[in-house]
Design a protein around this motif. Sequence first.
Motif: not given
Lengths: 223, 246
Positions: B68-80, B82-84
């Motif tokens: 399944r493909v979803l939008d994702a990005h690594v949050k700069a303030d939560r480097g540990e 990513l938001v999927v």
Amino acid sequence: MNELVETIGRCVERGKINKASPFPGDMKGLDGADELTHQALEAGTDAEAILQACIAAMVRIGEKFGRNEVFVPEMLMAAKAMKAVTEHLKPFFQSGSVQAKGTFIIGTVAGDLHDIGKNLVSMFVEGNGWNVVDLGVDVKPEKFIDAIRKQPKCVVGLSALLTTTIVSMSKTVQEIRALFPSINIVVGGAPLTMEIAKEMGANGYARDPQGAVRWLAAIREAS
Amino acid sequence: MERLLPQSEREEGVFEVTIDAADVTISKEVLYRALGYSDNRIDPHFKDIVDHVLAGIHDLCAVRAGYRVLDAHVKADRGEGLVVGRTFITTGCTIAGQLKNAEKAALFLCTIGPGMEAWSRRLFREGDPVRGHFVDTAASLAAEKAAAVLHDHIGLVMAGGGLKVTNRFSPGYCGWPVADQRRLFSFFPENFCGISLTESALMVPVKSVSGMIGIGAHAMRENYSCERCSRKECTASRAYKNSAPT
């Protein structure tokens, strides 16, 4: 040590189970641990001498494994050859003229279904002269406790492959400890380290089968 | 060889991909190496066992795979992590770093089914641990191969939209906690591809692989950096080493 006993030891080290076994290639067609042990006992050889020669052979193959000179399949063949020897020695164990080093109760902790590593340790410890009680996989603390009640002088081995089952392992150690404070517990498995083992209250950590054998030898020496 | 495979949409955005057992065939040499042997050092008896085991893979592997493909990005303030979609996944810094250029993520599951695992257990039970060990090792490699085939397929699908993919990462590796498996599974229908999770987040069938692949215009597949992972001995690293060009 007589030549026949030495040859039995060599068969165990090389994993030559019996004449029919095609392994190892350079011993194909020769008598193996099975036939030679039978011959030795028929000739009146001391069963204890055979056992000690084979235990020494298992130590040698374990050391080779530690040096990456042999791999798991050779270890398993050696353990099978050792089993062929101990089948012949069973009556001597039963009569008390040959003594097992102790009882080792082993199982993969609750929540974990992996058993290859546990099986390897089980076979190797047995091959090193211990009576092994293998409780299988997904073993709840109560099952370990029941088994310990039957063998209160035993040593316990816990296995886990998943980081998530470290919690289950820790719980198992604590529940065993609460009832049997002085029992020796060794843990092993991919997610573990000596530090984690200590934190959960285990006495020892073994990273591989030979490590388990070494640790068992050390606690036996110390007792 | 990379090729686009047939796929069907199970529910909105969730695709099941058809992978044939022939696609997860592994070579003798790969299995020799995974068992610890270079080609010329293995005993003839073990070679015979390898032949026997590899012959069984085709009949015993029932591959199922999906993604399944979803939008994702690594949050700069939560480097540990990513938001999927709307969910924060704690992959750990190593994986988050590898996915920093991702705009989307493909979450995936695949399995070779329970057949090989049952065969291995039976062999151990019947007193043939050597063959049991060979079957187990081959099964682990076949499951990794299924994941690799799915990875390539997702790469080709994304390439159709001008996007690239990263390496694939799985819970339990590179600092991504196994417990997060539950969060990953929450993106799929229950029992998707016939895979379920036990209470301790163990996948059943055991010979299954789950994970995540980053997607983006600037995403890149790199050589695996096994030295960054705390697990020094695993089938995945052996498989990567074995598939690396020599």
